[in-house]
Design a protein around this motif. Structure first.
Motif, short mmCIF file in Angstrom:
data_model
loop_
_atom_site.label_atom_id
_atom_site.label_comp_id
_atom_site.label_asym_id
_atom_site.label_seq_id
_atom_site.Cartn_x
_atom_site.Cartn_y
_atom_site.Cartn_z
N ILE B 195 0.86 -1.19 0.00
CA ILE B 195 0.00 0.00 0.00
C ILE B 195 0.89 1.24 0.00
CG2 ILE B 195 -1.69 1.33 1.32
CD1 ILE B 195 -2.86 -1.23 2.38
N PHE B 196 0.59 2.17 -0.89
CA PHE B 196 1.32 3.45 -0.95
C PHE B 196 0.31 4.55 -0.65
CE2 PHE B 196 3.76 0.38 -3.15
CZ PHE B 196 5.08 0.74 -2.93
N THR B 197 0.73 5.51 0.18
CA THR B 197 -0.25 6.50 0.62
C THR B 197 0.22 7.93 0.34
OG1 THR B 197 0.67 6.84 2.84
CG2 THR B 197 -0.82 4.98 2.57
N SER B 198 -0.74 8.82 0.33
CA SER B 198 -0.48 10.26 0.25
C SER B 198 -1.56 10.91 1.11
CB SER B 198 -0.57 10.71 -1.21
OG SER B 198 -0.21 12.06 -1.30
N ASP B 232 -1.73 -1.05 -4.13
CA ASP B 232 -2.83 -0.09 -3.97
C ASP B 232 -2.25 1.27 -3.64
OD1 ASP B 232 -4.19 -2.81 -3.10
OD2 ASP B 232 -5.80 -1.38 -3.58
N TYR B 233 -2.89 2.32 -4.15
CA TYR B 233 -2.45 3.69 -3.87
C TYR B 233 -3.64 4.45 -3.27
CZ TYR B 233 -0.16 8.21 -4.55
OH TYR B 233 0.43 9.43 -4.35
N PHE B 234 -3.45 4.93 -2.05
CA PHE B 234 -4.50 5.70 -1.37
C PHE B 234 -4.07 7.16 -1.28
CE2 PHE B 234 -7.57 2.72 0.52
CZ PHE B 234 -6.93 1.51 0.32
N THR B 235 -4.91 8.06 -1.77
CA THR B 235 -4.58 9.48 -1.63
C THR B 235 -5.72 10.23 -0.94
OG1 THR B 235 -4.13 11.53 -2.81
CG2 THR B 235 -5.23 9.83 -4.08
N GLY B 237 -6.37 13.26 -1.31
CA GLY B 237 -6.92 14.26 -2.22
C GLY B 237 -7.80 13.60 -3.28
N GLY B 238 -8.45 14.48 -4.06
CA GLY B 238 -9.32 13.96 -5.12
C GLY B 238 -8.54 13.51 -6.34
N GLY B 239 -7.37 14.11 -6.56
CA GLY B 239 -6.58 13.77 -7.75
C GLY B 239 -5.25 13.16 -7.37
N MET B 240 -4.42 12.95 -8.39
CA MET B 240 -3.11 12.36 -8.15
C MET B 240 -2.02 13.44 -8.07
SD MET B 240 -3.45 8.94 -8.50
CE MET B 240 -1.82 8.39 -8.92
N PHE B 241 -2.25 14.55 -8.83
CA PHE B 241 -1.19 15.54 -9.01
C PHE B 241 -1.86 16.85 -9.38
CE2 PHE B 241 2.68 17.30 -10.98
CZ PHE B 241 3.66 16.82 -10.11
N SER B 242 -1.25 17.97 -8.99
CA SER B 242 -1.94 19.25 -9.22
C SER B 242 -1.91 19.71 -10.68
CB SER B 242 -1.39 20.34 -8.29
OG SER B 242 0.00 20.21 -8.18
N ARG B 261 -6.24 2.57 -7.62
CA ARG B 261 -6.27 3.93 -7.04
C ARG B 261 -7.46 4.08 -6.11
NH1 ARG B 261 -7.92 7.37 -10.80
NH2 ARG B 261 -8.17 5.96 -12.57
N HIS B 262 -7.24 4.73 -4.96
CA HIS B 262 -8.32 5.06 -4.02
C HIS B 262 -8.21 6.55 -3.72
CE1 HIS B 262 -8.67 0.67 -3.11
NE2 HIS B 262 -7.37 0.72 -3.35
N HIS B 263 -9.18 7.31 -4.14
CA HIS B 263 -9.10 8.76 -3.95
C HIS B 263 -9.89 9.21 -2.72
CE1 HIS B 263 -7.11 9.57 -7.81
NE2 HIS B 263 -7.73 8.46 -8.18
#
Ligand SMILES: Cc1cc2nc3c(=O)[nH]c(=O)nc-3n(C[C@H](O)[C@H](O)[C@H](O)COP(=O)(O)OP(=O)(O)OC[C@H]3O[C@@H](n4cnc5c(N)ncnc54)[C@H](O)[C@@H]3O)c2cc1C
Lengths: 113, 444
Positions: B195-198, B232-235, B237-242, B261-263
């Protein structure tokens, strides 16, 4: 982004610092071989030795494969026009360097031809 | 009337031309910076933090001001090249490559206080240090960087990094090294859930969580065991990058690479023993996930002592969390003698060393104007850059700013920010660090 002259110097000196020993060693070999051969009357155009050219071209060509590896990358990732331009320029540099060492070296080992 | 006087340039144009430098210098630089004046002043300037931003400002101001007292407050002796930490954690760089003594970059003629600021009394223009001593200022530059709030993730502490399948490249150089070890151990298991998170807050180098995902994927693929690993990537924010184009690119790339992706879901708790992570959605609902490896990116904010001061934003998007600065002039919105630079400021993007590179000349020019009681001449366009590593060996040099819907601002016309390339990787691997050190010396 703009760089001052001191800035360009600072970036370049920082960039080559980790490779300084390697660069100086290669330069020392190049200068030593060229100098020794020249004091023994070696002249680039006068001396003919094809194998030096062939080896230089082979090393240059192979560097297209191993130069990306040296940068923690791989040839498959060399994709854009700039990538290819940079890689071909570097490979030509490698070939030239090898030839500049091997050609006078062959003169020193085998004598004038 | 201004208390400060301009002294004549130390090296005139004619002298430069005589030296044969005029033409070449003029072709590289705006004339204003070649023939820069020094300003004579008795001002007391305090710079809080001697990291990327503080060290750049110390060098720039030391060069431009004569007679000023410039004091830098910084607790560390070693300078950390943080952009190298992702390469350390990915097993590409040795950790030592990111360290330099601060003394190497410190300009002569400044006062270096090796200590920690503990409080700012903006009304009295006074800094209190951790040892209770005080420093008064006429101009304050806040360059403290940001604070990593691991404590906001229940059960998480930086001590856990490197054990129980937990990685986190942000905490420190040692944490980057331990993250590499945790990834090595996970890869050695031959498979499992990663799992990778932001987080839900602004973070420094917003690309780093994505880079860690891609470099780990790259290592998994190199082992030829992609099918054995779930990613899996959990962020938060609503997006991945500005940057909108890059945002779309990343979504597509993650989908193509089978990274789910999990937003709008952020890591809220972790049970290291059970290897379970809890994610909270915007609506407050929670979900618990098992993992074999997790890359934790903590919520971030301005340091507590800045948050406790009157310099913190009182309203708007950065309220209570970030320094209250004008995002273009970088002057404080309520205290004109205070300027902010680097990660600590409230700005929509910009928590990168690349932004510091663009901000430093703006802060320098505006402080000089402020000291002369002139209107502030320089504006920051929000420039930021992320060498987005998409695989170990290739990258995209993404440079953009906050004007015109995050428009691309490429420095090199020949490198397309939308293309993955070996050249961008070589820049990241070999050239950005020397450019960063030139920035510290105030030379970019
Ligand atoms: C993993 C990672 C990857 C990154 N990748 C990139 C990248 O690829 N490209 C890029 O441009 N940027 C990248 N960055 C971001 C970049 O490193 C930061 O944006 C940059 O360092 C910000 O500079 P700063 O001076 O604001 O903060 P820092 O460089 O963190 O410096 C802050 C300084 O303030 C000092 N300080 C803190 N509290 C106090 C106090 N109370 N009193 C006195 N001093 C104090 C600290 O000791 C520190 O030296 C990355 C960062 C990380 C962590």
């Amino acid at each position: 982004m703009t760089f001052s002259l001191a800035g360009i110097f600072s970036v370049l000196s920082n960039a080559i610092q980790p490779f300084l020993v390697l660069i100086l060693t290669i330069l020392a070999v190049l200068v030593a071989v060229q100098f020794t051969a020249r004091i023994r009357s070696y002249r680039t155009k006068a001396h003919q030795y094809m194998p030096a050219m062939i080896v230089a071209l082979l090393v240059g060509a192979s560097s297209v494969w191993w130069l990306p590896l040296l940068t923690h990358s791989q040839l498959a990732f060399v994709t854009t026009a700039i990538d290819w331009l940079a890689l071909i320029a570097a490979a030509l540099g490698v070939a030239l360097l090898v030839w500049l060492v091997l050609h006078p070296l062959s003169y020193l080992i085998r004598g004038p031809r | 009337m201004s208390r400060f006087t301009l002294s004549p340039p130390s090296l005139g144009r004619r002298q430069l031309l005589k030296l044969g430098l005029g033409a070449s210098a003029a072709s590289l630089l705006p004339l204003s910076s070649v023939f820069a004046n020094t300003l004579s002043t008795k001002a007391r300037i305090v710079i809080l933090g001697g990291g990327a931003a503080g060290m750049s400002m110390a060098n720039r101001l030391a060069r431009r001001l004569s007679g000023a007292t410039i004091t830098v407050v910084e607790p560390r002796e070693l300078h950390h090249y943080q952009p190298g930490w992702t390469l350390v954690a990915s097993g590409v760089w040795e950790a030592e490559r990111t360290l330099q003594p601060n003394a190497k970059f410190r300009p002569a003629g400044i006062e270096w206080v090796q200590g920690q600021a503990a409080g700012i009394d903006a009304g009295q223009r006074r800094i209190t240090l951790a040892d209770s001593s005080t420093l008064d200022y006429d101009v304050l530059v806040v360059a403290t960087g940001l604070q990593l709030n691991y404590q906001l993730i229940d059960g998480m502490s930086p001590d856990l990094i490197g054990s129980n399948g937990i990685g986190s490249v942000y905490a420190s150089l040692d944490a980057a090294r331990r993250t590499r070890d945790a990834i090595d151990a996970w890869l050695a298991e031959g498979g499992g859930k990663g799992i990778f998170t932001s987080p839900q807050t602004a973070i420094k180098c917003a690309g780093a969580p994505i880079k860690m995902t891609f470099t780990t994927l790259s290592r998994i693929k190199a082992e030829g065991v992609r099918d054995h690993f779930n990613l899996d990537y959990f962020t938060g924010g609503g997006g991945m990058f500005s940057q909108p184009w890059i945002n779309d690119f990343l979504k597509q790339r993650f989908d193509r690479e089978n990274i789910t992706r999990h937003h709008s879901q952020y890591l809220s708790a972790i049970d290291a023993g059970a290897k379970q992570a809890q994610f909270t959605s915007k609506d407050g609902s929670t979900e618990v996930r098992d993992y074999d490896f997790i890359h934790v990116v903590p919520p971030m904010s301005a340091p507590d002592f800045v948050k406790d001061s009157d310099l913190i934003a009182q309203s708007g998007a950065f309220q209570g969390e970030w320094l209250d600065t004008d995002i273009h002039t970088l002057q404080h919105n309520r205290y004109p003698e205070v300027f902010g630079i680097g990660d600590v400021i409230g700005a929509p993007i910009n928590k990168t060393a690349a932004s510091v590179k663009a901000q430093a000349p703006v802060v320098e020019a505006n402080i000089l104007a402020y000291l002369q009681e002139k209107p502030l001449p320089a504006r920051h366009n929000g420039y930021t850059s992320c060498p987005l590593i998409t695989d170990i060996g290739k990258a995209m040099l993404v440079e953009f700013g906050y004007d015109n819907n995050m428009e691309f601002l490429p420095s090199f016309s020949f490198i397309d920010p939308k293309e993955e390339s070996w050249s961008a990787w070589v820049l990241k691997d070999y050239l950005l660090q020397p450019a960063y050190y030139a920035m510290l010396e105030g030379r970019v």
